[in-house]
Scaffold this motif. Structure first.
Motif, PDB file in Angstrom:
ATOM      1  N   PRO A 115      34.638  24.455  37.959  1.00  0.00           N
ATOM      2  CA  PRO A 115      35.925  24.436  36.394  1.00  0.00           C
ATOM      3  C   PRO A 115      34.714  24.286  34.960  1.00  0.00           C
ATOM      4  O   PRO A 115      33.800  23.666  35.345  1.00  0.00           O
ATOM      5  CB  PRO A 115      35.686  22.275  37.226  1.00  0.00           C
ATOM      6  N   SER A 116      36.160  23.879  34.478  1.00  0.00           N
ATOM      7  CA  SER A 116      35.260  24.332  32.945  1.00  0.00           C
ATOM      8  C   SER A 116      36.045  23.426  32.165  1.00  0.00           C
ATOM      9  O   SER A 116      36.674  21.905  31.684  1.00  0.00           O
ATOM     10  CB  SER A 116      34.688  25.480  32.138  1.00  0.00           C
ATOM     11  N   PHE A 117      36.754  23.845  31.403  1.00  0.00           N
ATOM     12  CA  PHE A 117      38.426  23.222  30.698  1.00  0.00           C
ATOM     13  C   PHE A 117      39.294  22.937  31.587  1.00  0.00           C
ATOM     14  O   PHE A 117      39.630  21.553  31.327  1.00  0.00           O
ATOM     15  CB  PHE A 117      39.364  24.043  30.730  1.00  0.00           C
ATOM     16  N   ALA A 118      39.486  22.636  32.704  1.00  0.00           N
ATOM     17  CA  ALA A 118      40.382  21.492  33.750  1.00  0.00           C
ATOM     18  C   ALA A 118      39.789  20.575  33.798  1.00  0.00           C
ATOM     19  O   ALA A 118      39.980  19.161  34.123  1.00  0.00           O
ATOM     20  CB  ALA A 118      40.746  22.296  35.026  1.00  0.00           C
ATOM     21  N   SER A 119      38.172  20.690  34.371  1.00  0.00           N
ATOM     22  CA  SER A 119      38.145  18.853  34.328  1.00  0.00           C
ATOM     23  C   SER A 119      38.015  18.006  33.327  1.00  0.00           C
ATOM     24  O   SER A 119      37.433  16.865  33.247  1.00  0.00           O
ATOM     25  CB  SER A 119      36.255  19.309  34.470  1.00  0.00           C
ATOM     26  N   GLY A 120      37.967  18.300  31.590  1.00  0.00           N
ATOM     27  CA  GLY A 120      37.902  17.753  30.955  1.00  0.00           C
ATOM     28  C   GLY A 120      36.063  17.199  30.032  1.00  0.00           C
ATOM     29  O   GLY A 120      35.923  16.490  29.535  1.00  0.00           O
ATOM     30  N   ASP A 121      35.834  17.919  31.450  1.00  0.00           N
ATOM     31  CA  ASP A 121      33.382  17.884  30.581  1.00  0.00           C
ATOM     32  C   ASP A 121      33.684  18.123  29.089  1.00  0.00           C
ATOM     33  O   ASP A 121      33.852  19.033  29.005  1.00  0.00           O
ATOM     34  CB  ASP A 121      32.945  18.385  31.247  1.00  0.00           C
ATOM     35  N   SER A 122      32.274  16.511  28.570  1.00  0.00           N
ATOM     36  CA  SER A 122      33.167  17.110  27.060  1.00  0.00           C
ATOM     37  C   SER A 122      32.044  18.337  26.769  1.00  0.00           C
ATOM     38  O   SER A 122      31.848  19.032  25.718  1.00  0.00           O
ATOM     39  CB  SER A 122      32.272  15.867  26.542  1.00  0.00           C
ATOM     40  N   SER A 123      30.734  18.151  27.524  1.00  0.00           N
ATOM     41  CA  SER A 123      29.823  19.401  27.230  1.00  0.00           C
ATOM     42  C   SER A 123      30.425  20.961  27.528  1.00  0.00           C
ATOM     43  O   SER A 123      30.254  22.151  26.720  1.00  0.00           O
ATOM     44  CB  SER A 123      28.985  19.171  28.714  1.00  0.00           C
TER      45      SER A 123
END
Length: 311
Positions: A115-123
């Motif tokens: 996951p990247s966009f979908a996770s909402g992770d700020s990094s």
């Protein structure tokens, strides 16, 4: 973000089918020389680097010149962002000289397996926005308007609605950057068979996201190959998502090669797109069904055939 309307920006060869020994010899002679008469295509089909390397050689500039000589009025290059800056500039100058429109390049690092966009992770969001800022400079060097964005893998620990909200938020930040530079990111839904587990797979989903982002800098890349596998019903889905489509890509199925090699009726699709007044680019994001110079001539011939939809 204020809603604004978006206006989409925007030889003759003998058939290689059914050739006997005489025809093959003739085609061999054609492939050894410059093709002097070129077709006037009705749409802006965009080849990519490597598609005509047996005729042009390995130099990208020579290949762009060859494309122009065959009547192509557009070009795309997924790898442009990773090419040396000096080569980007030279390619941009060559495109201008040949009056060829620059199509998409991939704007950012794509996470295919996590996951990247979908996770909402700020990094991840910070990395994506940094890539967008850098891609603005690439676009300036090659006179590009469009860049491809793929939101990456699903986050299986989050409800799909939360994932969608995270994706929309990142795209809104990116749109603010792109709007200032009159650039457009095009979101590409990809099919489940070639790319299992991705967040963005269908045209209605892309349509919903673009409506939520509500920016002229966030639109749809409708890849006809991917959507034939994923959802079919091509013409009705193109019609329903038309207001958010800014770019098309081409590939027949099965095989992901040039039109006429699979099950998709590209002549009808091109006719429909043309009837809508489309002035943008259709990227030839596919392989050649045959090897060597003969295969390259077959690609050109396929586009001459399928582009002949006005008669």
């Amino acid at each position: 973000m204020e809603r604004r309307s978006f206006i989409k920006k925007t030889t003759a060869l003998a058939s290689v089918a059914g050739l006997g020994s005489v025809g093959l010899n003739a085609m061999s002679l054609i492939s050894e020389k410059k093709i002097d008469s070129k077709p006037a295509f009705n749409l802006n089909y965009a080849p990519h680097i490597g598609m005509f390397k047996n005729h042009s050689g390995e130099n990208p500039i020579d290949e762009i010149n060859f494309m122009a000589n065959q009547g192509f009025t557009a070009f795309e290059d997924n790898e442009m962002r990773n090419r040396p800056v000096e080569l980007q500039k030279k390619m941009g100058e060559c495109l201008l000289k040949n009056n060829i429109k620059m199509g998409v390049f991939v704007a950012h690092k794509i996470y295919w397996n996590k996951p990247s966009f979908a996770s909402g992770d700020s990094s991840h969001r910070k990395e994506f926005l940094t890539d967008i800022i850098n891609s603005v400079e690439v676009a300036k060097r090659v006179n590009a308007t469009w860049m491809t964005v793929v939101p990456g893998h699903l986050d299986l620990r989050l409800d799909l609605n939360y994932q969608t909200a995270n994706v929309v938020e990142s795209l809104k930040y990116a749109s603010e950057i792109l709007e200032k530079n009159n650039l457009v990111m095009v979101l590409e839904p990809l099919n489940f068979y070639n790319h299992p587990g991705l967040f963005l797979t269908e045209s209605p989903q892309a349509f919903q996201i673009c409506k939520s982002v509500n920016s002229p800098s966030c639109k749809i890349l409708f890849d006809i190959y991917h959507q034939q596998i994923q959802e079919g019903n091509l013409l009705p889905n193109i019609e329903k998502t038309w207001d958010e489509i800014a770019y098309f890509q081409i590939g027949d199925n099965p095989g992901r090669n040039e039109p006429t090699t699979g099950e998709i009726n590209y002549k009808n699709i091109f006719k429909f797109i043309h009837s809508k007044g489309y002035k943008g680019i259709l990227g030839m994001e596919h392989g050649n069904s045959l090897q060597g110079k003969e295969g390259e001539l077959a690609v050109i011939d396929a586009y001459i055939k399928t582009d002949d939809f006005l008669n």
